[in-house]
Design a protein around this motif. Structure first.
Motif, PDB file in Angstrom:
ATOM      1  N   ILE A   9       0.864  -1.181   0.000  1.00 20.00           N
ATOM      2  CA  ILE A   9       0.000   0.000   0.000  1.00 20.00           C
ATOM      3  C   ILE A   9       0.896   1.225   0.000  1.00 20.00           C
ATOM      4  CG2 ILE A   9      -1.693   1.297   1.327  1.00 20.00           C
ATOM      5  CD1 ILE A   9      -2.684  -1.345   2.452  1.00 20.00           C
ATOM      6  N   ASP A  10       0.593   2.156  -0.887  1.00 20.96           N
ATOM      7  CA  ASP A  10       1.341   3.411  -0.930  1.00 20.96           C
ATOM      8  C   ASP A  10       0.830   4.304   0.194  1.00 20.96           C
ATOM      9  OD1 ASP A  10       2.808   5.640  -1.515  1.00 20.96           O
ATOM     10  OD2 ASP A  10       1.791   6.087  -3.411  1.00 20.96           O
ATOM     11  N   THR A  11       1.594   4.417   1.262  1.00 17.68           N
ATOM     12  CA  THR A  11       1.155   5.168   2.432  1.00 17.68           C
ATOM     13  C   THR A  11       1.035   6.664   2.170  1.00 17.68           C
ATOM     14  OG1 THR A  11       3.436   5.305   3.226  1.00 17.68           O
ATOM     15  CG2 THR A  11       2.085   3.487   4.054  1.00 17.68           C
ATOM     16  N   LYS A  12       1.640   7.148   1.106  1.00 17.10           N
ATOM     17  CA  LYS A  12       1.516   8.566   0.768  1.00 17.10           C
ATOM     18  C   LYS A  12       0.132   8.896   0.232  1.00 17.10           C
ATOM     19  CE  LYS A  12       6.395   9.014  -0.057  1.00 17.10           C
ATOM     20  NZ  LYS A  12       7.367   8.513  -0.982  1.00 17.10           N
ATOM     21  N   GLN A  13      -0.597   7.889  -0.219  1.00 17.57           N
ATOM     22  CA  GLN A  13      -1.927   8.093  -0.781  1.00 17.57           C
ATOM     23  C   GLN A  13      -3.049   7.918   0.255  1.00 17.57           C
ATOM     24  OE1 GLN A  13      -2.263   9.212  -3.866  1.00 17.57           O
ATOM     25  NE2 GLN A  13      -0.043   9.164  -4.039  1.00 17.57           N
ATOM     26  N   LEU A  14      -2.702   7.511   1.466  1.00 20.70           N
ATOM     27  CA  LEU A  14      -3.713   7.313   2.501  1.00 20.70           C
ATOM     28  C   LEU A  14      -4.300   8.659   2.934  1.00 20.70           C
ATOM     29  CD1 LEU A  14      -1.938   4.676   4.763  1.00 20.70           C
ATOM     30  CD2 LEU A  14      -3.845   4.291   3.208  1.00 20.70           C
ATOM     31  N   PRO A  15      -5.585   8.686   3.315  1.00 22.95           N
ATOM     32  CA  PRO A  15      -6.155   9.947   3.814  1.00 22.95           C
ATOM     33  C   PRO A  15      -5.473  10.340   5.124  1.00 22.95           C
ATOM     34  CG  PRO A  15      -7.730   8.152   4.041  1.00 22.95           C
ATOM     35  CD  PRO A  15      -6.550   7.609   3.305  1.00 22.95           C
ATOM     36  N   LYS A  16      -5.334  11.625   5.337  1.00 24.78           N
ATOM     37  CA  LYS A  16      -4.658  12.124   6.536  1.00 24.78           C
ATOM     38  C   LYS A  16      -5.687  12.605   7.543  1.00 24.78           C
ATOM     39  CE  LYS A  16      -0.619  13.481   3.944  1.00 24.78           C
ATOM     40  NZ  LYS A  16       0.261  14.524   3.519  1.00 24.78           N
ATOM     41  N   PHE A  17      -5.664  12.002   8.741  1.00 22.63           N
ATOM     42  CA  PHE A  17      -6.613  12.426   9.752  1.00 22.63           C
ATOM     43  C   PHE A  17      -6.289  13.823  10.266  1.00 22.63           C
ATOM     44  CE2 PHE A  17      -3.393  10.387  12.419  1.00 22.63           C
ATOM     45  CZ  PHE A  17      -3.260  11.311  13.435  1.00 22.63           C
ATOM     46  N   GLU A  18      -5.066  14.274  10.062  1.00 18.91           N
ATOM     47  CA  GLU A  18      -4.687  15.610  10.509  1.00 18.91           C
ATOM     48  C   GLU A  18      -5.463  16.695   9.763  1.00 18.91           C
ATOM     49  OE1 GLU A  18      -2.447  13.397   9.334  1.00 18.91           O
ATOM     50  OE2 GLU A  18      -1.082  12.946  10.973  1.00 18.91           O
ATOM     51  N   GLU A  19      -5.981  16.368   8.582  1.00 24.09           N
ATOM     52  CA  GLU A  19      -6.714  17.339   7.781  1.00 24.09           C
ATOM     53  C   GLU A  19      -8.188  17.408   8.160  1.00 24.09           C
ATOM     54  OE1 GLU A  19      -5.896  16.106   3.798  1.00 24.09           O
ATOM     55  OE2 GLU A  19      -3.797  16.742   3.903  1.00 24.09           O
ATOM     56  N   VAL A  20      -8.621  16.576   9.080  1.00 22.91           N
ATOM     57  CA  VAL A  20     -10.012  16.569   9.521  1.00 22.91           C
ATOM     58  C   VAL A  20     -10.269  17.818  10.353  1.00 22.91           C
ATOM     59  CG1 VAL A  20     -11.658  15.354  11.018  1.00 22.91           C
ATOM     60  CG2 VAL A  20     -10.145  14.064   9.523  1.00 22.91           C
ATOM     61  N   VAL A  21     -11.436  18.406  10.167  1.00 27.29           N
ATOM     62  CA  VAL A  21     -11.831  19.548  10.980  1.00 27.29           C
ATOM     63  C   VAL A  21     -12.452  19.000  12.265  1.00 27.29           C
ATOM     64  CG1 VAL A  21     -13.296  21.580  11.104  1.00 27.29           C
ATOM     65  CG2 VAL A  21     -12.216  20.958   8.931  1.00 27.29           C
ATOM     66  N   PHE A  22     -11.815  19.272  13.379  1.00 28.80           N
ATOM     67  CA  PHE A  22     -12.287  18.786  14.667  1.00 28.80           C
ATOM     68  C   PHE A  22     -13.260  19.794  15.278  1.00 28.80           C
ATOM     69  CE2 PHE A  22      -8.497  16.268  14.151  1.00 28.80           C
ATOM     70  CZ  PHE A  22      -8.824  15.061  14.754  1.00 28.80           C
ATOM     71  N   THR A  23     -14.262  19.276  15.970  1.00 24.33           N
ATOM     72  CA  THR A  23     -15.194  20.107  16.721  1.00 24.33           C
ATOM     73  C   THR A  23     -14.610  20.334  18.106  1.00 24.33           C
ATOM     74  OG1 THR A  23     -17.050  19.117  15.526  1.00 24.33           O
ATOM     75  CG2 THR A  23     -17.560  20.264  17.586  1.00 24.33           C
ATOM     76  N   SER A  24     -14.546  21.570  18.522  1.00 22.56           N
ATOM     77  CA  SER A  24     -14.033  21.887  19.857  1.00 22.56           C
ATOM     78  C   SER A  24     -15.078  21.543  20.909  1.00 22.56           C
ATOM     79  CB  SER A  24     -13.701  23.375  19.960  1.00 22.56           C
ATOM     80  OG  SER A  24     -12.718  23.723  19.020  1.00 22.56           O
TER      81      SER A  24
END
Length: 173
Positions: A9-24
């Motif tokens: 699996i190309d790990t560079k193509q995985l979705p990044k959870f860091e880009e998720v907008v978190f609710t405070s």
């Protein structure tokens, strides 16, 4: 036998959870944190005063001053860490998983797929109930304690989240 494949699996193509907008967490929850800290620090100081009243030969004038300064510094430190930590917490619900981030010194993000969730609980502490807030606890298989505790959610919203998660659990069965 089927053709077995085990492609890389190309790990560079995985979705990044860091880009998720978190609710405070809800802003009212900061009041809950502060009230709990006041109760904690007041209890600590009262315990010390009560203990020192019955052991007055141990506590001379200088020791009172030193312990008083240490208690004050400790309470200020705990208050700073708790308030700063409040602003670092957040949660997000995606299509297949729930995320919770926290941490002041080290940033932690817990990701739990819905298919691993076994149980969901909603709790209100006395102080949280005053501000109409609740805490969602998410349990996965194999643990005796919750894997994620998301505090500081409006009670109505927490009930909706619980229903969402319970629906996801039912779909897995």
């Amino acid at each position: 036998m089927e053709n077995f494949t085990n492609d890389t699996i190309d790990t560079k193509q995985l979705p990044k959870f860091e880009e998720v907008v978190f609710t405070s967490l809800h802003p009212k929850y900061l009041r809950v944190v502060i009230i709990n800290l006041v109760i904690f620090c007041a209890s600590l100081i009262l315990f010390f005063v009560f203990f020192s009243y019955y052991n007055d030969e141990i506590f001379s004038g200088r020791i009172w001053l030193i312990i008083g300064i240490m208690l004050s510094m400790f309470c200020l430190f705990v208050t700073f860490v708790s308030i700063a930590g409040f602003y670092k917490k957040g949660y997000a619900f995606r299509e297949h998983d729930v995320l919770y981030k926290f941490g002041l010194i080290s940033n932690n993000t817990v990701v739990i797929p819905y298919n691993r969730i076994q149980h969901v609980a909603l709790h209100e502490s006395l102080v949280s109930r005053i501000f109409d807030l609740a805490k969602i606890q998410i349990f996965t298989a194999g643990g005796s304690s919750s894997d994620i505790e998301i505090p500081g959610i409006e009670k109505e919203q927490a009930e909706k989240i619980k229903q969402l998660l319970m629906g996801k659990i039912q779909k897995q069965l």
